[in-house]
Design an enzyme around this catalytic site. Structure first.
Site, mmCIF file in Angstrom:
data_model
loop_
_atom_site.group_PDB
_atom_site.id
_atom_site.type_symbol
_atom_site.label_atom_id
_atom_site.label_comp_id
_atom_site.label_asym_id
_atom_site.label_seq_id
_atom_site.Cartn_x
_atom_site.Cartn_y
_atom_site.Cartn_z
ATOM 1 C CD GLU A 1 22.248 50.223 13.600
ATOM 2 O OE1 GLU A 1 21.816 49.652 12.620
ATOM 3 O OE2 GLU A 1 21.753 51.274 14.012
ATOM 4 C CG HIS B 1 22.289 54.389 15.940
ATOM 5 N ND1 HIS B 1 21.341 53.624 15.320
ATOM 6 C CD2 HIS B 1 21.604 55.313 16.651
ATOM 7 C CE1 HIS B 1 20.140 54.059 15.636
ATOM 8 N NE2 HIS B 1 20.276 55.077 16.448
ATOM 9 C CB SER C 1 18.912 57.180 14.254
ATOM 10 O OG SER C 1 18.269 58.394 13.973
ATOM 11 C CG ASN D 1 16.290 53.786 13.168
ATOM 12 O OD1 ASN D 1 15.364 53.443 13.898
ATOM 13 N ND2 ASN D 1 17.265 54.559 13.575
HETATM 14 N N1 CAA Z 1 17.515 55.397 31.874
HETATM 15 C C1 CAA Z 1 18.162 54.469 32.601
HETATM 16 N N2 CAA Z 1 17.599 53.301 33.009
HETATM 17 C C2 CAA Z 1 16.319 53.118 32.701
HETATM 18 C C3 CAA Z 1 15.567 54.037 31.958
HETATM 19 C C4 CAA Z 1 16.219 55.230 31.554
HETATM 20 N N3 CAA Z 1 15.600 56.160 30.817
HETATM 21 N N4 CAA Z 1 14.317 53.552 31.803
HETATM 22 C C5 CAA Z 1 14.282 52.355 32.415
HETATM 23 N N5 CAA Z 1 15.493 52.085 32.957
HETATM 24 C C6 CAA Z 1 15.890 50.862 33.631
HETATM 25 C C7 CAA Z 1 15.160 50.649 34.922
HETATM 26 O O1 CAA Z 1 15.841 51.242 35.989
HETATM 27 C C8 CAA Z 1 15.169 49.142 35.042
HETATM 28 O O2 CAA Z 1 16.438 48.729 35.511
HETATM 29 P P1 CAA Z 1 16.654 47.311 36.277
HETATM 30 O O3 CAA Z 1 16.462 46.232 35.243
HETATM 31 O O4 CAA Z 1 18.063 47.443 36.721
HETATM 32 O O5 CAA Z 1 15.657 47.269 37.356
HETATM 33 C C9 CAA Z 1 15.033 48.647 33.607
HETATM 34 O O6 CAA Z 1 15.499 49.758 32.796
HETATM 35 C C10 CAA Z 1 13.623 48.302 33.277
HETATM 36 O O7 CAA Z 1 12.843 49.455 33.536
HETATM 37 P P2 CAA Z 1 11.379 49.443 34.157
HETATM 38 O O8 CAA Z 1 11.182 48.225 34.988
HETATM 39 O O9 CAA Z 1 11.113 50.790 34.746
HETATM 40 O O10 CAA Z 1 10.459 49.456 32.898
HETATM 41 P P3 CAA Z 1 10.288 48.406 31.776
HETATM 42 O O11 CAA Z 1 10.549 47.032 32.238
HETATM 43 O O12 CAA Z 1 9.013 48.787 31.161
HETATM 44 O O13 CAA Z 1 11.488 48.766 30.762
HETATM 45 C C11 CAA Z 1 12.380 49.837 28.895
HETATM 46 C C12 CAA Z 1 11.623 50.024 30.184
HETATM 47 C C13 CAA Z 1 13.803 49.365 29.179
HETATM 48 C C14 CAA Z 1 12.447 51.208 28.231
HETATM 49 C C15 CAA Z 1 11.619 48.764 28.022
HETATM 50 O O14 CAA Z 1 10.278 49.100 27.910
HETATM 51 C C16 CAA Z 1 12.205 48.604 26.651
HETATM 52 O O15 CAA Z 1 13.193 47.937 26.458
HETATM 53 N N6 CAA Z 1 11.536 49.226 25.635
HETATM 54 C C17 CAA Z 1 11.994 49.190 24.273
HETATM 55 C C18 CAA Z 1 13.066 50.207 24.098
HETATM 56 C C19 CAA Z 1 13.593 50.242 22.689
HETATM 57 O O16 CAA Z 1 13.164 49.527 21.800
HETATM 58 N N7 CAA Z 1 14.569 51.129 22.479
HETATM 59 C C20 CAA Z 1 15.148 51.311 21.198
HETATM 60 C C21 CAA Z 1 14.451 52.415 20.527
HETATM 61 S S1 CAA Z 1 15.065 52.614 18.919
HETATM 62 C C22 CAA Z 1 16.395 53.567 19.119
HETATM 63 O O17 CAA Z 1 16.775 54.013 20.163
HETATM 64 C C23 CAA Z 1 17.107 53.843 17.880
HETATM 65 C C24 CAA Z 1 16.666 54.978 17.086
HETATM 66 O O18 CAA Z 1 17.459 55.471 16.338
HETATM 67 C C25 CAA Z 1 15.301 55.519 17.087
#
Ligand code: CAA
Length: 287
Positions: A153, A141, A120, A191
């Site tokens: 990315e 990424h 990342s 990031n």
């Molecule tokens: N694996 C697979 N699917 C998942 C999952 C997981 N760990 N967590 C949630 N899901 C799926 C659910 O099954 C659901 O699917 P459907 O749309 O098909 O029903 C969908 O995602 C939405 O999940 P929920 O309804 O349970 O929960 P939510 O609406 O609160 O969404 C979330 C959860 C998708 C994580 C949402 O909160 C979100 O988008 N959060 C932000 C995530 C983010 O910003 N990620 C990037 C982080 S930065 C990064 O990764 C880079 C780095 O280098 C640090």
């Protein structure tokens, strides 16, 4: 180069098993590797659980889930990746560990194998310099959770060839991801923007500007993001957030704009790493 058919993934953790899942669903033959059988079993259990959830939601059929599962093999030996066309490394975000893995991959794989890192923030050019084929190394990424997030990315190291770029870009697109191109500078795009934002939220807490809940509610309802910054930090892992801030701080010549918040450092020292340890800015029930 012919189209990629086989993908190796190094690291069966939350990113690695997600990458294995989306790769096998895209029809690739996948080999998932890690250093222990226990880590592989945990990674495969997570893939099975996620595929099961997709079946229940009628996104894929039971037969498609079984077929995707059957396309993933596991191994504790990097030598099992010898003939794989593309290896995606998704090990822990530690510079020395990544260098070591890429040195080992150089020896373990065919000279034609493309090597991508899911890092990342670590320099792709430096990772490439730890291989025998810097022209075949680039950044790929993925975001967490990999099956849900649409972005990959792509990062070009100084020596990355256009042929490597085209093959890896095509693979990411076949996995259903949208790609963006970022320069090989600390934090790339996501990031570079996200971590100072999260770090600033920790400073807001540290300075007593607002409570954990109010900082998150303010940003969630005030800017329409799915998670507030402190919830997101717990989700990513506070150790990962700190590691990325360190890379930004050092890589930008010590610019104080990227100074990790002392409170973030304290939480990591305490082992309060977020969801994965049951405690971060919030507490979580034991899994
Ligand atoms: N694996 C697979 N699917 C998942 C999952 C997981 N760990 N967590 C949630 N899901 C799926 C659910 O099954 C659901 O699917 P459907 O749309 O098909 O029903 C969908 O995602 C939405 O999940 P929920 O309804 O349970 O929960 P939510 O609406 O609160 O969404 C979330 C959860 C998708 C994580 C949402 O909160 C979100 O988008 N959060 C932000 C995530 C983010 O910003 N990620 C990037 C982080 S930065 C990064 O990764 C880079 C780095 O280098 C640090």
């Amino acid at each position: 180069m012919s189209e990629i058919q086989s993908i190796g993934v190094v690291g069966a953790g939350q990113m690695g098993n997600g990458i294995a899942q989306v790769s096998s669903l895209a029809g690739y033959s996948v080999t998932l590797t890690d250093i222990s059988e226990a880590a592989l079993a945990k990674g495969m259990a997570s893939v099975e659980k996620n595929l099961g959830r997709m079946v229940r939601k009628e996104r894929i059929t039971e037969a498609e889930a079984q077929s995707a599962l059957s396309r993933i093999g596991t191994s504790v030996e990097l030598a099992s990746l010898a003939e794989t066309q593309l290896v995606i490394e998704a090990a822990t975000e530690r510079v020395e560990l990544k260098y070591k893995i890429f040195e080992q991959l150089s020896a373990a794989t065919s000279s034609e194998t493309l090597l991508a890192s899911n890092t990342s923030s670590i320099s792709i050019t430096a990772i490439g310099a730890h291989t025998d084929r810097p022209d075949k190394v680039m950044g790929m990424h993925f975001m967490n959770p990999v099956p849900v997030m649409k972005l990959v990315e792509l990062i070009r190291g100084l020596a990355t060839s256009q042929e490597t770029w085209d093959s890896v870009e095509a693979a990411a697109q076949r996995m259903g991801k949208t790609t963006v191109e970022g320069r090989d500078m600390p934090g790339f795009i996501v990031n570079r923007v996200l971590m100072p934002y999260i770090n600033e939220a920790v400073f807001a807490l540290y300075e007593g500007i607002a409570s954990v809940e109010d900082i998150d509610t303010a940003m969630k309802l005030g800017t329409n993001v799915p998670m507030g910054p402190l919830t997101l930090a717990d989700f990513i892992g506070l150790d990962t957030c700190l590691a990325i801030m360190e890379v930004l701080h050092q890589g930008m010549g010590g610019d104080s704009k990227y100074r990790p918040c002392p409170l973030l450092r304290k939480y990591v020292e305490a082992g309060w790493l977020g969801r994965k340890t049951g405690r971060g800015f919030y507490t979580y029930p034991a899994k």
